[in-house]
Design a protein around this motif. Structure first.
Motif, PDB file in Angstrom:
ATOM      1  N   ARG A 135       0.834  -1.209   0.000  1.00 42.83           N
ATOM      2  CA  ARG A 135       0.000   0.000   0.000  1.00 42.83           C
ATOM      3  C   ARG A 135       0.867   1.256   0.000  1.00 42.83           C
ATOM      4  O   ARG A 135       0.572   2.239   0.663  1.00 42.83           O
ATOM      5  N   ASP A 136       1.938   1.225  -0.795  1.00 44.42           N
ATOM      6  CA  ASP A 136       2.911   2.310  -0.850  1.00 44.42           C
ATOM      7  C   ASP A 136       2.267   3.641  -1.245  1.00 44.42           C
ATOM      8  O   ASP A 136       2.572   4.675  -0.664  1.00 44.42           O
ATOM      9  N   ALA A 137       1.382   3.621  -2.234  1.00 43.50           N
ATOM     10  CA  ALA A 137       0.734   4.862  -2.681  1.00 43.50           C
ATOM     11  C   ALA A 137      -0.106   5.483  -1.567  1.00 43.50           C
ATOM     12  O   ALA A 137      -0.115   6.711  -1.389  1.00 43.50           O
ATOM     13  N   GLU A 138      -0.767   4.655  -0.797  1.00 41.16           N
ATOM     14  CA  GLU A 138      -1.574   5.144   0.323  1.00 41.16           C
ATOM     15  C   GLU A 138      -0.684   5.771   1.400  1.00 41.16           C
ATOM     16  O   GLU A 138      -1.005   6.828   1.953  1.00 41.16           O
ATOM     17  N   LEU A 139       0.452   5.139   1.658  1.00 43.14           N
ATOM     18  CA  LEU A 139       1.404   5.659   2.636  1.00 43.14           C
ATOM     19  C   LEU A 139       1.950   7.015   2.193  1.00 43.14           C
ATOM     20  O   LEU A 139       2.028   7.965   2.981  1.00 43.14           O
ATOM     21  N   ARG A 140       2.304   7.128   0.924  1.00 36.17           N
ATOM     22  CA  ARG A 140       2.788   8.402   0.383  1.00 36.17           C
ATOM     23  C   ARG A 140       1.722   9.485   0.501  1.00 36.17           C
ATOM     24  O   ARG A 140       2.020  10.627   0.830  1.00 36.17           O
ATOM     25  N   ASP A 141       0.477   9.125   0.233  1.00 37.22           N
ATOM     26  CA  ASP A 141      -0.612  10.091   0.309  1.00 37.22           C
ATOM     27  C   ASP A 141      -0.806  10.613   1.730  1.00 37.22           C
ATOM     28  O   ASP A 141      -1.044  11.811   1.934  1.00 37.22           O
ATOM     29  N   ILE A 142      -0.688   9.746   2.714  1.00 41.07           N
ATOM     30  CA  ILE A 142      -0.818  10.165   4.115  1.00 41.07           C
ATOM     31  C   ILE A 142       0.237  11.228   4.430  1.00 41.07           C
ATOM     32  O   ILE A 142      -0.057  12.268   5.033  1.00 41.07           O
ATOM     33  N   ILE A 143       1.473  10.977   4.012  1.00 41.57           N
ATOM     34  CA  ILE A 143       2.575  11.895   4.303  1.00 41.57           C
ATOM     35  C   ILE A 143       2.393  13.217   3.571  1.00 41.57           C
ATOM     36  O   ILE A 143       2.524  14.295   4.163  1.00 41.57           O
ATOM     37  N   LEU A 144       2.055  13.152   2.281  1.00 41.21           N
ATOM     38  CA  LEU A 144       1.894  14.377   1.499  1.00 41.21           C
ATOM     39  C   LEU A 144       0.710  15.209   1.992  1.00 41.21           C
ATOM     40  O   LEU A 144       0.783  16.444   2.031  1.00 41.21           O
ATOM     41  N   THR A 145      -0.367  14.546   2.382  1.00 35.72           N
ATOM     42  CA  THR A 145      -1.535  15.264   2.886  1.00 35.72           C
ATOM     43  C   THR A 145      -1.221  15.963   4.206  1.00 35.72           C
ATOM     44  O   THR A 145      -1.566  17.137   4.397  1.00 35.72           O
ATOM     45  N   ALA A 146      -0.559  15.266   5.098  1.00 32.02           N
ATOM     46  CA  ALA A 146      -0.245  15.854   6.411  1.00 32.02           C
ATOM     47  C   ALA A 146       0.730  17.023   6.286  1.00 32.02           C
ATOM     48  O   ALA A 146       0.520  18.084   6.883  1.00 32.02           O
ATOM     49  N   LEU A 147       1.790  16.859   5.515  1.00 36.26           N
ATOM     50  CA  LEU A 147       2.784  17.930   5.399  1.00 36.26           C
ATOM     51  C   LEU A 147       2.336  19.041   4.452  1.00 36.26           C
ATOM     52  O   LEU A 147       2.842  20.155   4.521  1.00 36.26           O
ATOM     53  N   GLY A 148       1.390  18.747   3.571  1.00 32.77           N
ATOM     54  CA  GLY A 148       0.880  19.756   2.648  1.00 32.77           C
ATOM     55  C   GLY A 148       0.085  20.852   3.329  1.00 32.77           C
ATOM     56  O   GLY A 148      -0.165  21.904   2.743  1.00 32.77           O
ATOM     57  N   THR A 149      -0.305  20.629   4.564  1.00 35.45           N
ATOM     58  CA  THR A 149      -1.042  21.651   5.315  1.00 35.45           C
ATOM     59  C   THR A 149      -0.109  22.634   6.017  1.00 35.45           C
ATOM     60  O   THR A 149      -0.573  23.619   6.585  1.00 35.45           O
ATOM     61  N   LYS A 150       1.182  22.375   5.991  1.00 35.29           N
ATOM     62  CA  LYS A 150       2.164  23.227   6.678  1.00 35.29           C
ATOM     63  C   LYS A 150       2.616  24.362   5.769  1.00 35.29           C
ATOM     64  O   LYS A 150       2.767  24.189   4.567  1.00 35.29           O
ATOM     65  N   THR A 151       2.887  25.505   6.353  1.00 35.74           N
ATOM     66  CA  THR A 151       3.384  26.655   5.591  1.00 35.74           C
ATOM     67  C   THR A 151       4.899  26.555   5.442  1.00 35.74           C
ATOM     68  O   THR A 151       5.556  25.761   6.123  1.00 35.74           O
TER      69      THR A 151
END
Length: 192
Positions: A135-151
Motif C-alpha cells: 500500500r505504498d501509494a496510500e502511505l505516500r498520500d498520508i505523508i503528502l496530505t499531512a505535510l501539505g497543510t504546513k506553511t
C-alpha cells in the motif's frame, strides 16, 4: 624589405580565439556528460550502501528479502548472510521502509515553493512492513496530505521537525495499525 614577415606566414601560427573557446566548451560538455552518465551512478550506489538506514533495512526480514519496496535501496553488504537478521547494529527484526523524493507545495505558497523530502519509516511489526510495501501509494498520500497543510515558515523551522514526525507516526498508525511505525526519520528535507 627582406626582413619583413609575410602575412601568410603569421596566419597559421595563431589559432583563432573563438575556435579555441569552442573546443574548450565542447571538451567540458563531453567530460561533464560522461561523468554524469558513468561516474555519477557509481558514486550514488556506493553512497547508498553506507547509510545507517540502508544498513538497518538489510536486516529487515527473516526470509532473506532485504530489499525495500522498490528493490534498490536496501542492499546488504556482501559479507552478510541474507537469511538471518544482522547481529549488532540494528535491533533484531527492525525493517526500514524508505520513501524517496516526495515533492509537495507547502500551504499558502501559491505553488512558488516546494518541499522535497525522503521519509524512512522503521517498521513496528512484520505485517506493517508488508502493508507498507503493498500500500505504498496510500502511505505516500498520508505523508503528502499531512505535510501539505504546513506553511513554508513551519517547514523551515527546524524545531518543528519532531512534531511533524509525531504527527506522521500518529496518522500512519491510525491507518495501518496501532504499532505499525516504530520510528520515523527524514534523511532528506529540503525547502526551496
Amino acid at each position: 624589405m627582406a626582413n619583413e614577415p609575410t602575412p601568410a606566414a603569421d596566419a597559421p601560427a595563431k589559432p583563432k580565439l573563438p575556435v579555441l573557446i569552442g573546443m574548450v566548451a565542447v571538451g567540458l560538455l563531453v567530460g561533464g556528460a560522461s561523468g554524469a552518465v558513468f561516474i555519477g551512478p557509481m558514486v550514488a550506489k556506493k553512497m547508498g550502501k553506507t547509510t545507517p538506514i540502508v544498513a538497518a533495512a538489510a536486516a529487515d526480514d527473516e526470509h532473506g528479502d532485504a530489499e525495500a519496496a522498490d528493490g534498490e535501496h536496501a542492499e546488504a553488504p556482501a559479507a552478510e548472510d541474507h537469511s538471518k537478521p544482522a547481529e549488532g547494529g540494528a535491533a533484531e527484526g527492525a525493517a526500514v521502509h524508505l520513501l524517496e523524493n516526495l515533492v509537495l507545495n507547502p500551504a499558502a505558497s501559491g505553488g512558488a515553493r516546494y518541499l522535497l523530502l525522503s521519509v524512512a519509516i522503521e517498521v513496528g511489526n512484520a505485517k506493517a512492513g508488508e502493508d507498507f510495501k503493498t500500500r505504498d501509494a496510500e502511505l505516500r498520500d498520508i505523508i503528502l496530505t499531512a505535510l501539505g497543510t504546513k506553511t513554508v515558515e513551519d517547514l523551515t523551522e527546524i524545531t518543528h521537525r519532531e512534531t511533524f514526525k509525531t504527527e506522521l507516526q500518529t496518522a500512519i498508525n491510525a491507518r495501518f495499525g496501532k504499532k505499525a511505525v516504530k520510528s520515523l526519520y527524514f534523511p532528506q528535507f529540503v525547502v526551496q
